[in-house]
Scaffold this active site. Structure first.
Site, PDB file in Angstrom:
ATOM      1  N   GLY A   1       0.785  -1.229   0.000  1.00 31.02           N
ATOM      2  CA  GLY A   1       0.000   0.000   0.000  1.00 31.02           C
ATOM      3  C   GLY A   1       0.816   1.278   0.000  1.00 31.02           C
ATOM      4  O   GLY A   1       0.341   2.314   0.465  1.00 31.02           O
TER       5      GLY A   1
ATOM      6  N   ASN B   1       1.524   3.151  -2.519  1.00 32.13           N
ATOM      7  CA  ASN B   1       0.810   4.138  -3.342  1.00 32.13           C
ATOM      8  C   ASN B   1      -0.442   4.645  -2.627  1.00 32.13           C
ATOM      9  O   ASN B   1      -0.803   5.820  -2.764  1.00 32.13           O
ATOM     10  CB  ASN B   1       0.459   3.548  -4.711  1.00 32.13           C
ATOM     11  CG  ASN B   1       1.663   3.521  -5.635  1.00 32.13           C
ATOM     12  OD1 ASN B   1       2.257   4.546  -5.927  1.00 32.13           O
ATOM     13  ND2 ASN B   1       2.042   2.333  -6.080  1.00 32.13           N
TER      14      ASN B   1
ATOM     15  N   MET C   1      -3.662  -6.357  -7.705  1.00 31.48           N
ATOM     16  CA  MET C   1      -3.243  -7.431  -8.608  1.00 31.48           C
ATOM     17  C   MET C   1      -4.463  -8.117  -9.199  1.00 31.48           C
ATOM     18  O   MET C   1      -5.285  -8.653  -8.461  1.00 31.48           O
ATOM     19  CB  MET C   1      -2.388  -8.454  -7.856  1.00 31.48           C
ATOM     20  CG  MET C   1      -1.141  -7.862  -7.207  1.00 31.48           C
ATOM     21  SD  MET C   1      -0.077  -6.975  -8.370  1.00 31.48           S
ATOM     22  CE  MET C   1       0.504  -8.351  -9.356  1.00 31.48           C
TER      23      MET C   1
ATOM     24  N   LEU D   1      -9.647  -6.303 -13.731  1.00 36.54           N
ATOM     25  CA  LEU D   1     -11.039  -6.055 -13.361  1.00 36.54           C
ATOM     26  C   LEU D   1     -11.974  -6.470 -14.492  1.00 36.54           C
ATOM     27  O   LEU D   1     -11.669  -6.263 -15.670  1.00 36.54           O
ATOM     28  CB  LEU D   1     -11.245  -4.575 -13.029  1.00 36.54           C
ATOM     29  CG  LEU D   1     -10.556  -4.109 -11.737  1.00 36.54           C
ATOM     30  CD1 LEU D   1     -10.577  -2.586 -11.650  1.00 36.54           C
ATOM     31  CD2 LEU D   1     -11.223  -4.722 -10.515  1.00 36.54           C
TER      32      LEU D   1
ATOM     33  N   ASN E   1      -5.302   3.264 -13.209  1.00 37.82           N
ATOM     34  CA  ASN E   1      -4.287   2.301 -12.791  1.00 37.82           C
ATOM     35  C   ASN E   1      -2.900   2.881 -13.016  1.00 37.82           C
ATOM     36  O   ASN E   1      -2.679   3.672 -13.930  1.00 37.82           O
ATOM     37  CB  ASN E   1      -4.425   1.001 -13.600  1.00 37.82           C
ATOM     38  CG  ASN E   1      -3.453  -0.076 -13.126  1.00 37.82           C
ATOM     39  OD1 ASN E   1      -3.353  -0.348 -11.941  1.00 37.82           O
ATOM     40  ND2 ASN E   1      -2.734  -0.681 -14.056  1.00 37.82           N
TER      41      ASN E   1
ATOM     42  N   HIS F   1       1.073   1.886 -13.878  1.00 40.87           N
ATOM     43  CA  HIS F   1       1.861   0.794 -14.457  1.00 40.87           C
ATOM     44  C   HIS F   1       3.316   1.247 -14.572  1.00 40.87           C
ATOM     45  O   HIS F   1       3.580   2.355 -15.038  1.00 40.87           O
ATOM     46  CB  HIS F   1       1.325   0.406 -15.835  1.00 40.87           C
ATOM     47  CG  HIS F   1       2.020  -0.791 -16.398  1.00 40.87           C
ATOM     48  ND1 HIS F   1       1.781  -2.072 -15.949  1.00 40.87           N
ATOM     49  CD2 HIS F   1       2.990  -0.899 -17.346  1.00 40.87           C
ATOM     50  CE1 HIS F   1       2.554  -2.916 -16.604  1.00 40.87           C
ATOM     51  NE2 HIS F   1       3.299  -2.223 -17.453  1.00 40.87           N
TER      52      HIS F   1
END
Length: 199
Positions: free
Chosen positions: A11, A13, A88, A91, A105, A107
């Site tokens: 966590g 981020n 992870m 969706l 998201n 990346h």
């Protein structure tokens, strides 16, 4: 703006969003974890943010059923924007159709280069001179949604791989909060980005 955050691990981020965004340009009203042991849940607890676990085994291993329940939980809390912060998994439609063009998201590459779970290793193996971080809208294609923001950084082949990973995390912790802030104050139009990508 009411924000929901999806997590699976430490966590870090989420921590950056709590520090830079929560209670300022947006309010994190719910944290969903796919992992009951994620340290991100402790970060949410300390910050006084409601959280819930949506592990696949608890939903019969059915990803769509799990995603639908997660979407219901966030919708009940009035979430307007969803951020995947180390979540992870891909969706599915039951989630994405509830938050159309409102799921972001992070990346660790300059998409469309190096999608997938091993982006940093793949970039190094390819011998590229630079890589970076991408914030993109989520669709049902892995790391395939419209790009919202990117930041580049050079690859230094004299440092250990963890050094590059640490520098990428620094960018992530700066870039996603900045994007959320810009969406919240109307400086970034996600609908326009999505429309442009589809034309």
């Amino acid at each position: 703006m009411r924000l929901g955050v999806l997590v699976s691990g430490s966590g870090s981020n989420l921590g950056a969003l709590i520090e830079r965004v929560h209670g300022h340009s947006a309010t994190i009203v719910g944290v969903c974890s796919s992992n009951p042991d994620a340290f991100a849940l402790e970060r949410a607890r300390v910050a006084g943010i409601e959280s819930a676990v949506f592990a696949l085994p608890g939903h019969g291993g059915d990803r769509e059923r799990r995603d639908g329940a997660m979407a219901d939980w966030l919708a009940e809390r009035g979430v307007q924007l969803v951020v995947c912060a180390g979540f992870m998994g891909v969706l599915t439609a039951p989630f994405l159709t509830r938050f159309p063009d409102r799921v972001l998201n992070l990346h660790p590459s300059l998409l469309p280069a190096f999608p997938g779970a091993h982006a940093i290793e793949d970039a190094c193996a390819a011998g590229v001179e630079e890589t970076g971080v991408t914030v993109h809208l989520v669709d049902e294609v892995l790391d395939g949604g419209p790009i919202v923001a990117q930041e580049r950084l050079p690859v230094n082949y004299h440092e250990i791989p963890e050094g590059l990973r640490a520098r990428i995390h620094e960018v992530e912790h700066r870039l996603m909060p900045a994007v959320v802030e810009n969406v919240a104050r109307g400086a970034l139009d996600l609908d326009a980005i999505a429309r442009k990508a589809r034309t």
